[in-house]
Design a protein around this motif. Structure first.
Motif, PDB file in Angstrom:
ATOM      1  N   UNK A  75       0.840  -1.195   0.000  1.00 55.16           N
ATOM      2  CA  UNK A  75       0.000   0.000   0.000  1.00 55.16           C
ATOM      3  C   UNK A  75       0.871   1.239   0.000  1.00 55.16           C
ATOM      4  N   UNK A  76       0.310   2.340  -0.496  1.00 54.05           N
ATOM      5  CA  UNK A  76       1.026   3.608  -0.572  1.00 54.05           C
ATOM      6  C   UNK A  76       0.020   4.744  -0.573  1.00 54.05           C
ATOM      7  N   UNK A  77       0.228   5.728   0.277  1.00 56.28           N
ATOM      8  CA  UNK A  77      -0.620   6.924   0.255  1.00 56.28           C
ATOM      9  C   UNK A  77       0.035   7.988  -0.607  1.00 56.28           C
ATOM     10  N   UNK A  78      -0.780   8.680  -1.384  1.00 54.22           N
ATOM     11  CA  UNK A  78      -0.258   9.725  -2.242  1.00 54.22           C
ATOM     12  C   UNK A  78      -1.342  10.363  -3.071  1.00 54.22           C
ATOM     13  N   UNK A  79      -0.938  10.846  -4.244  1.00 53.83           N
ATOM     14  CA  UNK A  79      -1.860  11.531  -5.146  1.00 53.83           C
ATOM     15  C   UNK A  79      -1.726  10.967  -6.549  1.00 53.83           C
ATOM     16  N   UNK A  80      -2.821  10.980  -7.289  1.00 54.88           N
ATOM     17  CA  UNK A  80      -2.776  10.574  -8.689  1.00 54.88           C
ATOM     18  C   UNK A  80      -3.788  11.406  -9.467  1.00 54.88           C
ATOM     19  N   UNK A  81      -3.880  11.157 -10.755  1.00 53.80           N
ATOM     20  CA  UNK A  81      -4.696  11.982 -11.648  1.00 53.80           C
ATOM     21  C   UNK A  81      -5.457  11.081 -12.606  1.00 53.80           C
ATOM     22  N   UNK A  82      -6.728  11.379 -12.810  1.00 48.74           N
ATOM     23  CA  UNK A  82      -7.496  10.684 -13.833  1.00 48.74           C
ATOM     24  C   UNK A  82      -7.093  11.200 -15.203  1.00 48.74           C
ATOM     25  N   UNK A  83      -6.990  10.297 -16.170  1.00 47.38           N
ATOM     26  CA  UNK A  83      -6.719  10.693 -17.548  1.00 47.38           C
ATOM     27  C   UNK A  83      -7.883  10.235 -18.428  1.00 47.38           C
ATOM     28  N   UNK A  84      -7.837  10.600 -19.683  1.00 44.55           N
ATOM     29  CA  UNK A  84      -8.915  10.206 -20.596  1.00 44.55           C
ATOM     30  C   UNK A  84      -8.964   8.697 -20.778  1.00 44.55           C
ATOM     31  N   UNK A  85      -7.850   8.019 -20.548  1.00 39.77           N
ATOM     32  CA  UNK A  85      -7.810   6.574 -20.758  1.00 39.77           C
ATOM     33  C   UNK A  85      -7.610   5.775 -19.481  1.00 39.77           C
ATOM     34  N   UNK A  86      -7.197   6.436 -18.386  1.00 37.44           N
ATOM     35  CA  UNK A  86      -6.927   5.681 -17.175  1.00 37.44           C
ATOM     36  C   UNK A  86      -6.457   6.541 -16.026  1.00 37.44           C
ATOM     37  N   UNK A  87      -5.229   6.288 -15.577  1.00 35.12           N
ATOM     38  CA  UNK A  87      -4.745   6.941 -14.361  1.00 35.12           C
ATOM     39  C   UNK A  87      -3.227   7.121 -14.443  1.00 35.12           C
ATOM     40  N   UNK A  88      -2.728   8.212 -13.843  1.00 35.70           N
ATOM     41  CA  UNK A  88      -1.303   8.482 -13.779  1.00 35.70           C
ATOM     42  C   UNK A  88      -1.040   9.324 -12.539  1.00 35.70           C
ATOM     43  N   UNK A  89       0.150   9.890 -12.418  1.00 37.81           N
ATOM     44  CA  UNK A  89       0.479  10.750 -11.290  1.00 37.81           C
ATOM     45  C   UNK A  89       1.557  10.170 -10.407  1.00 37.81           C
ATOM     46  N   UNK A  90       2.000  10.961  -9.437  1.00 35.84           N
ATOM     47  CA  UNK A  90       3.193  10.617  -8.655  1.00 35.84           C
ATOM     48  C   UNK A  90       3.068   9.283  -7.929  1.00 35.84           C
ATOM     49  N   UNK A  91       1.921   9.009  -7.319  1.00 36.10           N
ATOM     50  CA  UNK A  91       1.777   7.740  -6.599  1.00 36.10           C
ATOM     51  C   UNK A  91       1.780   6.562  -7.564  1.00 36.10           C
ATOM     52  N   UNK A  92       1.187   6.737  -8.736  1.00 35.21           N
ATOM     53  CA  UNK A  92       1.168   5.677  -9.741  1.00 35.21           C
ATOM     54  C   UNK A  92       2.580   5.431 -10.267  1.00 35.21           C
ATOM     55  N   UNK A  93       3.312   6.513 -10.531  1.00 34.13           N
ATOM     56  CA  UNK A  93       4.681   6.354 -11.030  1.00 34.13           C
ATOM     57  C   UNK A  93       5.533   5.571 -10.031  1.00 34.13           C
ATOM     58  N   UNK A  94       5.297   5.823  -8.752  1.00 33.71           N
ATOM     59  CA  UNK A  94       6.117   5.190  -7.724  1.00 33.71           C
ATOM     60  C   UNK A  94       5.970   3.672  -7.720  1.00 33.71           C
ATOM     61  N   UNK A  95       4.835   3.169  -8.169  1.00 34.75           N
ATOM     62  CA  UNK A  95       4.606   1.720  -8.158  1.00 34.75           C
ATOM     63  C   UNK A  95       4.457   1.162  -9.575  1.00 34.75           C
TER      64      UNK A  95
END
Length: 416
Positions: free
Chosen positions: A234-254
Motif C-alpha cells: 500500500x502507498x498513500x499519495x496523489x494521482x490523476x485521472x486521464x482520458x484513458x486511465x490513471x497516472x500521477x506521482x503515486x502511480x509512477x512510484x509503483x
C-alpha cells in the motif's frame, strides 16, 4: 597513457550522462569529442527542469540505494563513486546552490535547468571538449570507426575508446529513441527490451467519465496492490485521472510492479481508498442516513465529503442497486477496484526500463562483447522512481564509465 598526444575518447549522446562523462574524462587529460543527434545537447535535461529540476534526493543510504529495486547492488557500487552529496557539491561548484524540499527532493535554489546547462556546456567548451551536433550515430564502419549521419552526409570518426550515452526510449522527440538497440544486439550485446517506466496506465473509462473528469486529481488516496512476490502493498499519495486511465506521482512510484504484473498476468488489479481519513463503519453509518429528495450523487457528496471526480469513480464502478446499498458504497469507497489493462506507450513515459543488461558489461561499464566501448545512463538496464533518483544514477554511471575508460586506456594492452 604516455606520449605527446593524449588518447581520444568519443562520447555519443549529449544528455547528463554524456556531458558528465565528458567533463570527467577531459579533466583527466583525454581528448574528448561529444556527438549529439539533435541540434543541441541536454534537451531532456531542460524538459525535466520545467518542473523545477529535481537534481537528486536527500534520502540517506542505504535507503537511497533500495530505490533501484533488483539493481540496487549494482547502482549502489556506482554511488560509491558519485552519490547524491557529490551531485549537490558538483552543482554548488558551478554556482548553483541547492535546497531540500518538503518531500526530501533536492532542487537548485532558482528552480531552473537552463542556467546550469548553459554554464556547464560553456565550461566544457572552454576546457576543450569538442561538440558535434546533428550527428546521428549509426554504428561502426568496416574499419571499426564510429559512423554518423549528418546534414552534410556520412561521417566516420576514429577514437581510442568510445562511451555511449544515448538514453532509453522515452520522449523520443528529444533524441532518446532507442534506435541503438538493434545496432548493439547485432554486435552480440545482450539487450533487454525497453519498456515504459514511471508511466500511467490504461483502464478504459466510460465516455462520460473521460470527457468530464480527465485531468482531475485524486488526493489524498491510498493505493493497494499485490506485489510480484504475492505480498500485499500500500502507498498513500496523489494521482490523476486521464482520458484513458490513471497516472500521477503515486502511480509512477509503483509503476514497475504494476507493469510487470500486467506483463505476467495480462492485467493488474489496483484498489484505491478514496477516503483514507474515514473508516468503513463511519462511512456506512453516514451513508445509511435518509437522503430525502436529494439525488444519489448529492447524497454521496454530503455523506462522504468526496469530490466530483471521486464520486464519478463510484458511479463508474457501482450499478443502481449497489448505489442504494450503504454497505456496498462504503466498501467501494475504501477499496475501489480498478483493472489496469496496459501501461501507456513508452513515448509518453518519464523514463524507460530495460536496455544493456548489466551482466553484459564489466564493473567499469565496458561492453564485454566490444572492448573499448563503454555505456552510461539510461541505456543500461536499471530503473528508479522519480524524485531525483534517475538523474543521480545517470551521473553516477557516467563517473564509473569515464573512470573505466581511463583505466582501460592505461592497461597493458593499451600503451597509449
Amino acid at each position: 597513457m604516455s606520449g605527446a598526444i593524449p588518447p581520444r575518447l568519443a562520447i555519443v549522446g549529449g544528455g547528463p550522462a554524456g556531458l558528465f562523462a565528458a567533463e570527467r574524462a577531459r579533466a583527466a587529460g583525454l581528448q574528448v569529442d561529444l556527438f549529439e543527434g539533435k541540434g543541441s545537447v541536454g534537451r531532456k535535461f531542460l524538459i525535466a527542469g520545467k518542473g523545477g529540476l529535481n537534481l537528486t534526493h536527500s534520502e540517506p543510504r542505504p535507503g537511497f540505494d533500495a530505490r533501484y529495486g533488483t539493481r540496487a547492488p549494482h547502482v549502489g557500487r556506482w554511488l560509491e563513486r558519485f552519490d547524491a552529496g557529490a551531485l549537490r557539491d558538483w552543482a554548488a561548484a558551478r554556482g548553483v546552490p541547492t535546497f531540500v524540499g518538503s518531500s526530501g527532493r533536492v532542487f537548485p535554489e532558482d528552480l531552473k535547468a537552463a542556467p546550469l546547462l548553459r554554464g556547464w556546456v560553456r565550461s566544457l567548451r572552454e576546457d576543450g571538449v569538442r561538440f558535434h551536433v546533428q550527428h546521428r550515430w549509426t554504428g561502426w564502419d568496416a574499419a571499426g570507426a564510429l559512423s554518423f549521419e549528418t546534414p552534410d552526409g556520412p561521417v566516420a570518426h576514429v577514437a581510442d575508446a568510445s562511451l555511449l550515452a544515448l538514453g532509453g526510449a522515452s520522449w523520443p522527440q528529444l533524441g532518446s529513441d532507442g534506435a541503438w538497440q538493434a545496432i548493439l544486439a547485432a554486435r552480440g550485446v545482450d539487450v533487454a527490451p525497453l519498456v515504459p517506466a514511471n508511466c500511467g496506465f490504461d483502464i478504459g473509462w466510460s465516455a462520460h467519465l473521460a470527457e468530464r473528469h480527465a485531468g482531475a486529481p485524486l488526493k489524498p488516496v491510498v493505493l493497494h496492490w499485490t506485489g510480484l512476490d504475492g505480498q500485499a502493498c500500500s502507498l498513500q499519495g496523489e494521482c490523476v485521472l486521464t482520458a484513458t486511465g490513471i497516472e500521477g506521482s503515486a502511480i509512477y512510484a509503483i509503476s514497475a510492479a504494476l507493469r510487470d504484473t500486467i506483463a505476467r498476468d495480462g492485467s493488474a488489479l489496483l484498489e484505491i481508498d478514496l477516503a483514507p481519513g474515514r473508516d468503513l463503519a463511519r462511512l456506512t453509518q453516514d451513508l445509511a442516513r435518509p437522503r430525502g429528495r436529494r439525488s444519489i450523487g448529492e447524497h454521496l457528496r454530503r455523506a462522504t465529503g468526496l469530490d466530483a471526480a471521486k464520486t464519478a469513480l463510484l458511479f463508474e464502478h457501482l450499478d443502481r442497486p449497489a448505489l442504494e446499498d450503504p454497505a456496498r458504497i462504503a466498501a467501494a469507497i475504501k477499496r475501489l477496484p480498478l483493472r489496469l489493462r496496459s501501461p501507456r506507450p513508452i513515448e509518453e513515459a518519464i523514463s524507460s526500463a530495460g536496455g544493456v543488461r548489466l551482466e553484459a558489461v564489466t564493473d567499469d561499464l565496458m561492453l564485454k562483447a566490444l572492448p573499448g566501448v563503454f555505456v552510461a545512463g539510461e541505456m543500461l538496464d536499471w530503473e528508479a522512481p522519480t524524485g531525483g533518483y534517475l538523474l543521480t544514477a545517470c551521473y553516477a554511471s557516467a563517473a564509473v564509465a569515464a573512470d573505466g575508460v581511463l583505466a582501460w586506456l592505461r592497461g597493458p594492452a593499451n600503451p597509449a
